[in-house]
Scaffold this motif. Structure first.
Motif, PDB file in Angstrom:
ATOM      1  N   THR A 268      -8.208 -51.329 -58.778  1.00 62.69           N
ATOM      2  CA  THR A 268      -9.303 -51.796 -59.612  1.00 62.69           C
ATOM      3  C   THR A 268     -10.457 -50.799 -59.589  1.00 62.69           C
ATOM      4  O   THR A 268     -11.363 -50.889 -60.389  1.00 62.69           O
ATOM      5  CB  THR A 268      -9.835 -53.165 -59.141  1.00 62.69           C
TER       6      THR A 268
ATOM      7  N   HIS B 109     -14.193 -62.827 -70.753  1.00 65.84           N
ATOM      8  CA  HIS B 109     -14.111 -61.367 -70.775  1.00 65.84           C
ATOM      9  C   HIS B 109     -12.814 -60.904 -70.117  1.00 65.84           C
ATOM     10  O   HIS B 109     -12.088 -60.067 -70.657  1.00 65.84           O
ATOM     11  CB  HIS B 109     -15.322 -60.779 -70.054  1.00 65.84           C
ATOM     12  N   ASN B 110     -12.506 -61.428 -68.935  1.00 69.75           N
ATOM     13  CA  ASN B 110     -11.285 -61.027 -68.225  1.00 69.75           C
ATOM     14  C   ASN B 110     -10.035 -61.364 -69.020  1.00 69.75           C
ATOM     15  O   ASN B 110      -9.088 -60.577 -69.070  1.00 69.75           O
ATOM     16  CB  ASN B 110     -11.234 -61.679 -66.841  1.00 69.75           C
ATOM     17  N   ASN B 111     -10.035 -62.546 -69.661  1.00 67.39           N
ATOM     18  CA  ASN B 111      -8.884 -62.919 -70.497  1.00 67.39           C
ATOM     19  C   ASN B 111      -8.713 -61.956 -71.670  1.00 67.39           C
ATOM     20  O   ASN B 111      -7.592 -61.585 -72.024  1.00 67.39           O
ATOM     21  CB  ASN B 111      -9.040 -64.348 -71.015  1.00 67.39           C
TER      22      ASN B 111
ATOM     23  N   ASP C 259     -13.484 -51.469 -67.768  1.00 68.33           N
ATOM     24  CA  ASP C 259     -12.582 -52.617 -67.892  1.00 68.33           C
ATOM     25  C   ASP C 259     -11.127 -52.168 -67.764  1.00 68.33           C
ATOM     26  O   ASP C 259     -10.347 -52.766 -67.025  1.00 68.33           O
ATOM     27  CB  ASP C 259     -12.789 -53.322 -69.230  1.00 68.33           C
TER      28      ASP C 259
ATOM     29  N   GLN D 147      -7.244 -58.743 -70.384  1.00 70.49           N
ATOM     30  CA  GLN D 147      -5.825 -58.917 -70.079  1.00 70.49           C
ATOM     31  C   GLN D 147      -4.979 -59.001 -71.352  1.00 70.49           C
ATOM     32  O   GLN D 147      -3.863 -58.476 -71.392  1.00 70.49           O
ATOM     33  CB  GLN D 147      -5.630 -60.135 -69.180  1.00 70.49           C
TER      34      GLN D 147
ATOM     35  N   ILE E 176     -17.424 -64.660 -67.675  1.00 72.05           N
ATOM     36  CA  ILE E 176     -16.594 -63.683 -66.974  1.00 72.05           C
ATOM     37  C   ILE E 176     -15.119 -63.951 -67.253  1.00 72.05           C
ATOM     38  O   ILE E 176     -14.349 -63.035 -67.513  1.00 72.05           O
ATOM     39  CB  ILE E 176     -16.880 -63.705 -65.456  1.00 72.05           C
ATOM     40  N   LYS E 177     -14.747 -65.234 -67.216  1.00 67.80           N
ATOM     41  CA  LYS E 177     -13.338 -65.577 -67.458  1.00 67.80           C
ATOM     42  C   LYS E 177     -12.918 -65.188 -68.876  1.00 67.80           C
ATOM     43  O   LYS E 177     -11.834 -64.643 -69.080  1.00 67.80           O
ATOM     44  CB  LYS E 177     -13.129 -67.075 -67.223  1.00 67.80           C
TER      45      LYS E 177
ATOM     46  N   ASP F  19     -10.316 -53.643 -64.226  1.00 66.37           N
ATOM     47  CA  ASP F  19     -11.345 -54.366 -63.487  1.00 66.37           C
ATOM     48  C   ASP F  19     -11.614 -55.691 -64.179  1.00 66.37           C
ATOM     49  O   ASP F  19     -12.692 -55.926 -64.709  1.00 66.37           O
ATOM     50  CB  ASP F  19     -12.625 -53.523 -63.402  1.00 66.37           C
ATOM     51  N   ALA F  20     -10.587 -56.542 -64.207  1.00 69.64           N
ATOM     52  CA  ALA F  20     -10.732 -57.832 -64.893  1.00 69.64           C
ATOM     53  C   ALA F  20      -9.742 -58.838 -64.334  1.00 69.64           C
ATOM     54  O   ALA F  20      -8.671 -59.029 -64.880  1.00 69.64           O
ATOM     55  CB  ALA F  20     -10.525 -57.659 -66.393  1.00 69.64           C
ATOM     56  N   GLY F  21     -10.082 -59.448 -63.227  1.00 69.34           N
ATOM     57  CA  GLY F  21      -9.251 -60.514 -62.681  1.00 69.34           C
ATOM     58  C   GLY F  21      -7.968 -60.019 -62.046  1.00 69.34           C
ATOM     59  O   GLY F  21      -7.897 -58.932 -61.503  1.00 69.34           O
TER      60      GLY F  21
END
Length: 194
Positions: A39, A4-6, A60, A9, A1-2, A28-30
């Protein structure tokens, strides 16, 4: 998940330097940087969709080209709805998959938000749905450079920099995961004090 979120971003940072920078944005990412306010899809975007169903539609990144965050905060819902034809909604969906089979990830991601794309078009919005497949060990799909240049109008230098950052971040994450796995394997095989 991290990871993907990075990646999402990093993509958002590239977008901020593009012709879509400053557009109304949902992510929708952190953590939400800067002026990103939401979000989840707001009611005015899909007024005929039930709240529970609408809140489950989570791309996303969603950007509305031609509509700024400030303008959405200052105008009533009905005014926004009247001028839908002026705007294009860009949906970006990032997905990690096998480096040698990234085309499979493109198909999976295209299906993921097909319903959202259809609902937005039915509501009268113009929609551009973009999938961004990334390899779990740093692979970059050949279409990513074209996507960044065509959709975001990034120049070659910014496109290369964005691809390199996505690649490097993924490689570092893969390395960290392998190291952690090796530590766990080592500690599970090592006899305790006894």
């Amino acid at each position: 998940i991290k990871r993907h979120n990075n990646a999402v971003q990093l993509l958002h940072k590239a977008i901020q330097a593009s012709n879509l920078g400053g557009c109304y944005t949902l992510m929708d990412a952190g953590h939400l940087p800067g002026e990103l306010m939401h979000t989840r899809l707001p009611k005015w975007l899909l007024p005929d969709v039930e709240d529970t169903a609408r809140k489950q539609l989570r791309p996303d990144l969603l950007l509305i080209e031609g509509l700024t965050q400030r303008r959405t905060n200052n105008s009533p819902d009905n005014k926004r709805l009247r001028y839908k034809s002026r705007y294009t909604i860009h949906l970006f969906e990032v997905g990690y998959g096998n480096d040698t089979r990234l085309q499979d990830k493109v198909h999976t991601k295209m299906e993921q938000h097909k319903r959202l794309e259809e609902l937005l078009k039915k509501a009268g919005w113009k929609v551009n749905y973009v999938t961004i497949p990334l390899g779990t060990t740093g692979g970059i799909h050949s279409t990513l450079t074209k996507t960044l240049q065509r959709t975001l109008k990034l120049n070659k230098t910014r496109t290369d920099r964005t691809c390199n950052r996505l690649h490097n971040m993924t490689v570092h994450t893969a390395h960290a995961l392998i190291r952690k796995r090796r530590q766990l394997e080592y500690h599970s095989c090592t006899p305790g004090p006894g």
